[in-house]
Design a protein around this motif. Structure first.
Motif, PDB file in Angstrom:
ATOM      1  N   SER A  65     -48.551 -19.960  38.581  1.00 39.44           N
ATOM      2  CA  SER A  65     -48.501 -19.769  37.137  1.00 39.44           C
ATOM      3  C   SER A  65     -47.188 -20.288  36.558  1.00 39.44           C
ATOM      4  O   SER A  65     -47.175 -20.925  35.497  1.00 39.44           O
ATOM      5  N   GLU A  66     -46.092 -20.029  37.238  1.00 39.13           N
ATOM      6  CA  GLU A  66     -44.781 -20.530  36.796  1.00 39.13           C
ATOM      7  C   GLU A  66     -44.744 -22.063  36.810  1.00 39.13           C
ATOM      8  O   GLU A  66     -44.212 -22.684  35.889  1.00 39.13           O
ATOM      9  N   LEU A  67     -45.304 -22.656  37.846  1.00 36.13           N
ATOM     10  CA  LEU A  67     -45.333 -24.125  37.931  1.00 36.13           C
ATOM     11  C   LEU A  67     -46.172 -24.722  36.806  1.00 36.13           C
ATOM     12  O   LEU A  67     -45.805 -25.744  36.217  1.00 36.13           O
ATOM     13  N   ILE A  68     -47.290 -24.089  36.504  1.00 36.04           N
ATOM     14  CA  ILE A  68     -48.141 -24.574  35.414  1.00 36.04           C
ATOM     15  C   ILE A  68     -47.404 -24.460  34.081  1.00 36.04           C
ATOM     16  O   ILE A  68     -47.473 -25.362  33.240  1.00 36.04           O
ATOM     17  N   HIS A  69     -46.660 -23.387  33.906  1.00 38.42           N
ATOM     18  CA  HIS A  69     -45.875 -23.220  32.677  1.00 38.42           C
ATOM     19  C   HIS A  69     -44.820 -24.333  32.566  1.00 38.42           C
ATOM     20  O   HIS A  69     -44.643 -24.930  31.495  1.00 38.42           O
ATOM     21  N   GLU A  70     -44.119 -24.616  33.671  1.00 40.55           N
ATOM     22  CA  GLU A  70     -43.119 -25.691  33.673  1.00 40.55           C
ATOM     23  C   GLU A  70     -43.771 -27.034  33.364  1.00 40.55           C
ATOM     24  O   GLU A  70     -43.208 -27.849  32.631  1.00 40.55           O
ATOM     25  N   LEU A  71     -44.944 -27.258  33.922  1.00 40.31           N
ATOM     26  CA  LEU A  71     -45.668 -28.497  33.664  1.00 40.31           C
ATOM     27  C   LEU A  71     -46.025 -28.629  32.185  1.00 40.31           C
ATOM     28  O   LEU A  71     -45.907 -29.698  31.593  1.00 40.31           O
ATOM     29  N   ALA A  72     -46.430 -27.521  31.569  1.00 39.18           N
ATOM     30  CA  ALA A  72     -46.768 -27.537  30.141  1.00 39.18           C
ATOM     31  C   ALA A  72     -45.537 -27.881  29.301  1.00 39.18           C
ATOM     32  O   ALA A  72     -45.633 -28.654  28.336  1.00 39.18           O
ATOM     33  N   VAL A  73     -44.379 -27.336  29.678  1.00 37.32           N
ATOM     34  CA  VAL A  73     -43.135 -27.632  28.960  1.00 37.32           C
ATOM     35  C   VAL A  73     -42.779 -29.113  29.098  1.00 37.32           C
ATOM     36  O   VAL A  73     -42.430 -29.774  28.111  1.00 37.32           O
ATOM     37  N   ILE A  74     -42.904 -29.638  30.304  1.00 36.07           N
ATOM     38  CA  ILE A  74     -42.592 -31.058  30.538  1.00 36.07           C
ATOM     39  C   ILE A  74     -43.568 -31.949  29.786  1.00 36.07           C
ATOM     40  O   ILE A  74     -43.169 -32.952  29.187  1.00 36.07           O
ATOM     41  N   ASP A  75     -44.854 -31.596  29.801  1.00 32.33           N
ATOM     42  CA  ASP A  75     -45.850 -32.379  29.048  1.00 32.33           C
ATOM     43  C   ASP A  75     -45.499 -32.431  27.569  1.00 32.33           C
ATOM     44  O   ASP A  75     -45.623 -33.476  26.920  1.00 32.33           O
TER      45      ASP A  75
END
Length: 157
Positions: A28-38
């Motif tokens: 979940s944390e990785l997906i959140h980081e990915l959303a921020v980077i996107d």
């Protein structure tokens, strides 16, 4: 897989043990980081698109050139008229073939010199054009029909 798809998939996972719950939390944390980077990438692309438009350039109309590629080309090349010919430009960016002939055998090899960043942008553009139905792909197919070797065969769909 997009961020929303990953989030939806993760929502279907219901671990019962501590290890599984920890893995789910990390995912979940990785997906959140990915959303921020996107989101940062989208903002940067929009800013680059606006900056490129202010120059009056039409580079982004070419197949295979996006905001970052066009900005890189404009930033590194500047005014194209500074090159005396197409050959000078090809030599500068590393796309001009180098003579590797010996005796009666005429050969050329690719240059490893030149501006590698520009060479990479041009390479990506060429690969994208081969993958899509463009004038670049038609040119490639004409060369194959003329007996040239299919060096880029793996790029076609």
């Amino acid at each position: 897989m997009s961020t929303p798809q990953a989030r939806a998939l993760l929502n279907t996972v219901r671990p019962r043990d501590v290890v599984g719950k920890t893995r789910r939390w990390l995912a979940s944390e990785l997906i959140h980081e990915l959303a921020v980077i996107d989101k940062k990438i989208k903002i940067a692309d929009a800013e680059l698109t606006e900056l490129v438009k202010t120059t009056g350039s039409t580079l982004q109309e070419l197949t295979g050139i996006g905001p970052s590629g066009s900005a890189r080309l404009l930033g590194d090349i500047g005014d194209i008229s500074r090159f005396a010919s197409r050959g000078h430009f090809a030599s500068w960016n590393g796309t001009a073939p180098i003579d590797a002939s010996s005796g009666d055998q005429n050969r050329h090899r690719l240059s490893r010199a030149g501006n590698r960043r520009i060479n990479r942008v041009l390479h990506i553009m060429a690969v994208v054009q081969l993958r899509r139905d463009t004038e670049g792909r038609r040119y490639y197919r004409r060369k194959l029909a003329d007996g040239k070797t299919p060096r880029w065969k793996r790029c076609e769909p």
